[in-house]
Design a protein around this motif. Structure first.
Motif, PDB file in Angstrom:
ATOM      1  N   ALA A  33      19.813 -34.939  12.705  1.00 51.68           N
ATOM      2  CA  ALA A  33      20.843 -34.148  12.009  1.00 51.68           C
ATOM      3  C   ALA A  33      22.059 -33.691  13.052  1.00 51.68           C
ATOM      4  O   ALA A  33      21.798 -33.216  14.064  1.00 51.68           O
ATOM      5  N   HIS A  75      23.966 -30.775  14.052  1.00 48.03           N
ATOM      6  CA  HIS A  75      23.979 -29.215  14.060  1.00 48.03           C
ATOM      7  C   HIS A  75      25.266 -28.570  14.532  1.00 48.03           C
ATOM      8  O   HIS A  75      26.023 -29.105  15.368  1.00 48.03           O
ATOM      9  N   GLU A 104      15.167 -29.290   7.629  1.00 44.91           N
ATOM     10  CA  GLU A 104      16.038 -30.003   8.553  1.00 44.91           C
ATOM     11  C   GLU A 104      15.105 -30.771   9.727  1.00 44.91           C
ATOM     12  O   GLU A 104      15.465 -31.844  10.069  1.00 44.91           O
TER      13      GLU A 104
END
Length: 188
Positions: free
Chosen positions: A2, A4, A53
């Motif tokens: 992911a 960030h 997440e």
């Protein structure tokens, strides 16, 4: 992985694949203590979103994801964050948002001060800070307790019943066999 907003750079690894200075502090039995933390509903919501997440990252990396300690905040590969990198990101965020330049540890003191200002019982503040004794909290933050003294006195007075409607709101007197010889003077 992911993407960030404020992903921390990877730091130098120490023993057992942990970043330097990131070994959990042992409890009385020599193991790391996992203690519950009181959180408000909004923070819980944010952490649940983060947990989802993190689960995606874990699935994407498979066996390469290494969060054996079930940490909440980790690097993208699951290893603990490097404290030096956390501090650097903190400083960048403070500067970016125009906040006062304070040491990271000051946030702990600010949280305690805000709890005391909100009239949170000193025993609860002490528990939140993980102080071993309430006296440590009282000694450290005692100067702030006086700032909420008036509010505490008013709150205490609010629970004392009066004589009832139309009686002037006088506090009932106690029938003592030997009344004390001193009198309290109102504080101004």
């Amino acid at each position: 992985m992911a993407d960030h907003d404020h992903q921390l750079p990877q730091g130098e690894e120490g023993r057992e694949g942990r970043p330097q200075d990131q070994v959990p502090s042992p409890g009385q039995d020599g193991r790391r203590e996992d203690l519950p933390v009181d959180l408000d509903p909004e923070t819980i919501s944010v952490l649940r979103k983060w947990h989802r997440e993190q689960a995606k990252e874990r699935l994407a990396l498979g066996r390469a994801y290494r969060n054996d300690e079930n940490l909440v905040f980790t690097r993208a590969d699951g290893l603990p964050l490097d404290p030096i990198q956390v501090y650097r990101v903190f400083k960048r965020l403070v500067e970016r948002d125009g906040l006062p330049d304070v040491p990271l540890h000051s946030l702990r003191h600010e949280a305690a001060s805000l709890q005391i200002e909100a009239s949170v019982d000193i025993a609860v503040v002490s528990k939140h800070l993980r102080h071993s004794k309430i006296s440590l909290t009282s000694d450290t933050y005692g100067h702030l307790i006086g700032t909420v003294g008036k509010a505490a006195a008013e709150a205490a007075a609010a629970v004392v019943p009066d004589d009832g409607p139309g009686r002037g709101g006088k506090i009932p007197t106690l029938a003592l066999p030997n009344p004390p010889s001193y009198r309290c003077q109102p504080m101004v």
